[in-house]
Design an enzyme around this catalytic site. Structure first.
Site, PDB file in Angstrom:
ATOM      1  CB  THR A 156      -8.111  -0.809  -3.640  1.00  0.00           C
ATOM      2  OG1 THR A 156      -6.565  -0.919  -4.080  1.00  0.00           O
ATOM      3  CG2 THR A 156      -8.676  -1.142  -5.039  1.00  0.00           C
ATOM      4  CG  ASN A 210       1.045   6.395  -6.610  1.00  0.00           C
ATOM      5  OD1 ASN A 210       0.279   7.305  -7.146  1.00  0.00           O
ATOM      6  ND2 ASN A 210       1.326   5.226  -7.068  1.00  0.00           N
ATOM      7  CD  GLN A 240       1.930   6.438  -1.412  1.00  0.00           C
ATOM      8  OE1 GLN A 240       2.744   6.593  -0.473  1.00  0.00           O
ATOM      9  NE2 GLN A 240       1.789   5.264  -1.878  1.00  0.00           N
ATOM     10  CG  HIS A 244      -0.077  -1.602   2.800  1.00  0.00           C
ATOM     11  ND1 HIS A 244       0.907  -1.639   1.780  1.00  0.00           N
ATOM     12  CD2 HIS A 244      -1.388  -1.212   1.984  1.00  0.00           C
ATOM     13  CE1 HIS A 244       0.288  -1.472   0.517  1.00  0.00           C
ATOM     14  NE2 HIS A 244      -0.936  -1.367   0.734  1.00  0.00           N
ATOM     15  CB  CYS A 247       0.556  -0.738  -8.859  1.00  0.00           C
ATOM     16  SG  CYS A 247       0.282  -0.457  -7.118  1.00  0.00           S
TER      17      CYS A 247
HETATM   18  N1  PLP Z   1      -3.835   5.077  -3.898  1.00  0.00           N
HETATM   19  C1  PLP Z   1      -2.592   5.402  -3.717  1.00  0.00           C
HETATM   20  C2  PLP Z   1      -2.324   6.781  -4.142  1.00  0.00           C
HETATM   21  C3  PLP Z   1      -1.737   4.305  -3.670  1.00  0.00           C
HETATM   22  O1  PLP Z   1      -0.308   4.794  -3.600  1.00  0.00           O
HETATM   23  C4  PLP Z   1      -2.265   2.994  -3.299  1.00  0.00           C
HETATM   24  C5  PLP Z   1      -1.151   2.004  -3.279  1.00  0.00           C
HETATM   25  O2  PLP Z   1      -0.031   1.992  -3.602  1.00  0.00           O
HETATM   26  C6  PLP Z   1      -3.513   2.928  -3.449  1.00  0.00           C
HETATM   27  C7  PLP Z   1      -4.432   3.718  -3.467  1.00  0.00           C
HETATM   28  C8  PLP Z   1      -3.970   1.346  -3.089  1.00  0.00           C
HETATM   29  O3  PLP Z   1      -4.047   1.079  -1.623  1.00  0.00           O
HETATM   30  P1  PLP Z   1      -4.296  -0.359  -1.307  1.00  0.00           P
HETATM   31  O4  PLP Z   1      -2.838  -1.044  -1.397  1.00  0.00           O
HETATM   32  O5  PLP Z   1      -4.277  -0.241   0.198  1.00  0.00           O
HETATM   33  O6  PLP Z   1      -5.162  -1.161  -1.801  1.00  0.00           O
END
Ligand code: PLP
Length: 393
Positions: free
Chosen positions: A72, A150, A178, A200, A324
């Site tokens: 993010t 995702n 992803q 992660h 999410c």
């Molecule tokens: N972008 C995508 C495509 C994701 O799947 C995710 C998390 O699920 C993120 C961004 C956000 O990543 P983070 O959890 O490291 O902030």
């Protein structure tokens, strides 16, 4: 009860080798890499190695790697930098199926007066590049398109898109959270200016990310503070996590073949058996242009949340919609953008495997899930009326 973890697009287990690599940096090797003494210097040396390991996975050079706190943050840093370095431009382009890390940011920027174009996808979740070209104008500051989705695993043609965007002198960012570690990425062979990665999702810990910034791309830092990351991201480095991410990238490079053979085979087997055993079920997303570890299956006339709760009783972990967005009963924005009918979108489950997934786990799920769906359908008024209509037809 054993956990059957098929939710690797939400997060992954930290690889044992990654944890081993990190542990000393929580205990005896706690020096600050910016210190002048050799106690800190040995940590700085390890960070250099980690930067090289990350760069190697994506065909980048180490100076193009900026460590951040998560995907993010990387997304935010990329877009805000694009806007700060092009202050006269007020238009942004993205797709309707991005992760909230981009979608919510773009909605926020729209609220500040930027013009945002969200490109549509077709019923397979695929992006039409003609729409992209048609959306670009001299006022466009940046295009941001995810490499892989995702929720469905559908892969966008980001390399071709980046070429088209570069021809028009516009910056291109891709959220590769992803796709990194699941399919090959070679930044030497594409025109993408900025790329986001999250630790992660590839067996490194939570709370570590990367923003790749192509050499020569103007960059305006989001996090202003110390001289860390050559002034591009202030803040004392999360040294154990960076070292862990380096190790995870080294492992991911070695596992790319497994992802595309063993993991793909297991995913295909899970999908084929479930579709065979469960009537009124179908896969969401393009079957060919898809990550090897992901399948998103809709079971008509049941609620995804109900399926998750009953699978949970057997220790099976998956997601309905994206991790999410679950918690709300709205069908996911991705499936809505693909035009998946309401009764299908509501009963969608995402299974996402990893190199640690086993055949026994897949067989366990294919044995337990069909009776779960049957049980839920028997409680569903829609299903009962459909079944009655079929019986009398
Ligand atoms: N972008 C995508 C495509 C994701 O799947 C995710 C998390 O699920 C993120 C961004 C956000 O990543 P983070 O959890 O490291 O902030």
């Amino acid at each position: 009860m054993k956990t059957v973890y098929l939710d690797n697009n939400a997060t992954t287990q930290v690889a044992p080798e990654v944890l081993d690599a990190m542990l000393p940096y929580y205990s005896e090797l706690y020096g600050n890499p910016s210190s002048m003494h050799s106690f800190g210097g040995q940590v700085a040396q390890k960070l250099r190695e980690a930067r090289e390991q990350v760069a190697a996975l994506i065909g980048a050079t180490p100076d193009e790697i900026i460590f951040t706190s998560c995907g993010t943050e990387s997304d935010n840093a990329a877009i805000r930098s694009a806007l700060a370095t092009n202050p006269e431009k007020r238009h942004l382009v993205t797709s309707r199926v991005e992760h909230p890390a981009i979608r919510s940011l773009f909605a926020n920027l729209a609220g500040q007066g930027y013009r945002v174009t969200e490109l549509p996808v077709d019923k397979s979740g695929v992006l039409d590049l003609e729409h992209l070209v048609g959306s670009l104008s001299p006022d466009t500051a940046v295009v941001s398109l995810m490499w892989a989705n995702n929720e469905t695993g559908v892969i966008f043609p980001v390399e071709k898109a980046a070429e088209l965007v570069r021809e028009r002198g516009i910056l291109f960012h891709s959220d590769a959270v992803q796709s990194t570690g699941k399919i090959p990425i070679d930044m030497k062979k594409n025109a993408i200016d900025m790329l986001s990665i999250s630790g992660h999702k590839l067996h490194a810990p939570k709370g570590i990310g990367v923003l790749y910034v192509r050499r020569g791309t103007k960059f305006s830092p989001f996090m202003i503070g110390g001289h860390q990351e050559k002034g591009r991201r202030g803040g004392t480095e999360n040294t154990p996590s960076i070292i862990g991410l380096g190790k995870a990238c080294e492992l991911a490079a070695r596992h790319l073949v497994t992802e595309n053979t063993t993991v793909r085979r297991l995913r295909d087997r899970l999908e084929a058996v479930l579709l065979k055993r469960i009537p009124q079920s179908r896969v969401n997303g393009d079957l060919l242009r898809r990550l090897p570890n992901t399948t998103n299956i809709s079971f008509e006339f049941v609620e995804g949340e109900g399926i998750l709760l009953l699978m949970n009783e057997y220790g099976i972990c998956a997601s309905s919609g994206s991790a999410c967005t679950s918690g709300s009963l709205q069908p996911s924005h991705v499936l809505r953008a693909m035009g998946v009918p309401f009764t299908m979108a509501h009963g969608s489950i995402r299974f996402s495997l990893s190199v640690y997934s086993t055949e026994e786990e897949i067989d366990f799920v294919t044995e337990k899930l069909p009776p779960i769906i049957e049980r839920l359908r028997n409680m569903s008024p829609y299903w009962t009326s459909v079944a009655q209509a079929c019986a009398t037809a």
